[in-house]
Scaffold this motif. Structure first.
Motif, mmCIF file in Angstrom:
data_model
loop_
_atom_site.group_PDB
_atom_site.id
_atom_site.type_symbol
_atom_site.label_atom_id
_atom_site.label_comp_id
_atom_site.label_asym_id
_atom_site.label_seq_id
_atom_site.Cartn_x
_atom_site.Cartn_y
_atom_site.Cartn_z
ATOM 1 N N ASN A 1 0.838 -1.199 0.000
ATOM 2 C CA ASN A 1 0.000 0.000 0.000
ATOM 3 C C ASN A 1 0.871 1.247 0.000
ATOM 4 O O ASN A 1 1.807 1.363 0.798
ATOM 5 C CB ASN A 1 -0.894 0.040 1.240
ATOM 6 N N TYR B 1 0.464 5.573 -0.316
ATOM 7 C CA TYR B 1 -0.473 6.691 -0.264
ATOM 8 C C TYR B 1 0.265 8.004 -0.542
ATOM 9 O O TYR B 1 1.417 8.168 -0.155
ATOM 10 C CB TYR B 1 -1.112 6.808 1.123
ATOM 11 N N HIS C 1 -4.361 6.383 -3.320
ATOM 12 C CA HIS C 1 -3.900 5.144 -2.710
ATOM 13 C C HIS C 1 -3.628 4.113 -3.797
ATOM 14 O O HIS C 1 -4.481 3.866 -4.656
ATOM 15 C CB HIS C 1 -4.976 4.646 -1.735
ATOM 16 N N ASP D 1 -3.490 -1.200 9.798
ATOM 17 C CA ASP D 1 -3.238 -0.442 8.579
ATOM 18 C C ASP D 1 -2.335 0.725 8.909
ATOM 19 O O ASP D 1 -2.471 1.801 8.367
ATOM 20 C CB ASP D 1 -4.552 0.034 7.959
ATOM 21 N N GLN E 1 0.183 3.349 8.858
ATOM 22 C CA GLN E 1 0.863 3.965 7.731
ATOM 23 C C GLN E 1 2.141 4.647 8.223
ATOM 24 O O GLN E 1 2.138 5.350 9.223
ATOM 25 C CB GLN E 1 -0.061 4.987 7.060
ATOM 26 N N HIS F 1 -8.431 2.797 4.560
ATOM 27 C CA HIS F 1 -7.662 3.558 3.593
ATOM 28 C C HIS F 1 -8.247 4.939 3.365
ATOM 29 O O HIS F 1 -7.984 5.556 2.341
ATOM 30 C CB HIS F 1 -7.624 2.794 2.268
#
Lengths: 116, 111
Positions: free
Chosen positions: A31, A33, A48, A103, A105, B97
């Motif tokens: 992933n 971003y 994303h 998740d 980041q 997300h």
């Protein structure tokens, strides 16, 4: 382990010129971003990637912005032509594949873009 | 109305003080709540991560989430000059997300 890196750290360009920002995510993070923070405002989501595919580009301001992630590794964000309101700090972040329980980041240091 | 509201400060406290930072939000879909710390000219660094309601403690830092009030807090005990930074709250839905950030609170801890 190397963190997220971004290049350049600072770019000053004139209105109408083109600028390309680069982000190298943490190795193995699918992933990726892009975010932007304009002066005095909060950090806002741009788009994303999961590997090389764009999952969500709802935050991209307009079609002057083009993001790519060829091969699912590093990513570039091109602004063409740049306008004054594009000035700000562009952050890249990466996170592991889903299913790892988080998740989280991890952010890079950002590229400070100044459009004159 | 912004989805996430955070008082930008600045906030200045003496060394050793307890610091309380807060955010409110409007989107009830948010389930993940994060606090990031950002030093000058650096990217945000994840400090605390909480899922749904409750408290989470990590050393001198405690994160609280009250989903009924749509209110989250970060407490810093025995604050140190090295804690001087901008603190950003962030939150996302289960999709994970769609993270939304607060504006950030600038904290200075004076020796």
């Amino acid at each position: 382990e190397a963190g997220v890196t971004q290049f350049p750290s600072h770019s000053v360009i004139e209105k109408g010129q083109t600028v390309t920002l680069r982000c190298d995510p943490i190795s193995g993070h699918d992933n990726l971003y892009w975010y932007r923070r304009v002066m005095g405002k909060e950090i806002k989501f741009l788009l994303h990637f999961v590997k090389e595919s764009k999952q969500d580009e709802s935050g991209m301001p307009n079609n002057r912005f083009l993001a790519e992630r060829t091969g699912g590794t590093y990513s570039t964000l091109k602004v063409q032509p740049a306008e004054l309101e594009d000035s700000g700090v562009y952050f890249c972040a990466s996170s592991p594949i889903p299913g790892t329980g988080t998740d989280t980041q991890y952010f890079g240091p950002g590229t400070r873009l100044t459009v004159l | 109305q912004k989805e996430v509201e955070q008082d930008p400060g600045p906030l200045s406290v003496p060394e050793g003080a307890i610091v309380s930072l807060n955010c409110t939000y409007s989107n009830s879909a948010f389930q993940y709540f994060m606090w990031y710390r950002q030093y000058s000219r650096k990217g945000p660094e994840l400090l605390m991560y909480t899922y749904s309601s409750g408290n989470k403690e990590d050393g001198r830092f405690t994160a609280q989430v009250d989903k009924s009030s749509k209110y989250i807090s970060l407490f810093i005990r025995d604050s140190q000059p090295s804690d001087s930074a901008t603190y950003l709250c962030a939150m996302s839905s289960p999709r994970g997300h769609d993270m939304r950030f607060g504006a950030g609170t600038r904290l200075t801890v004076k020796p």
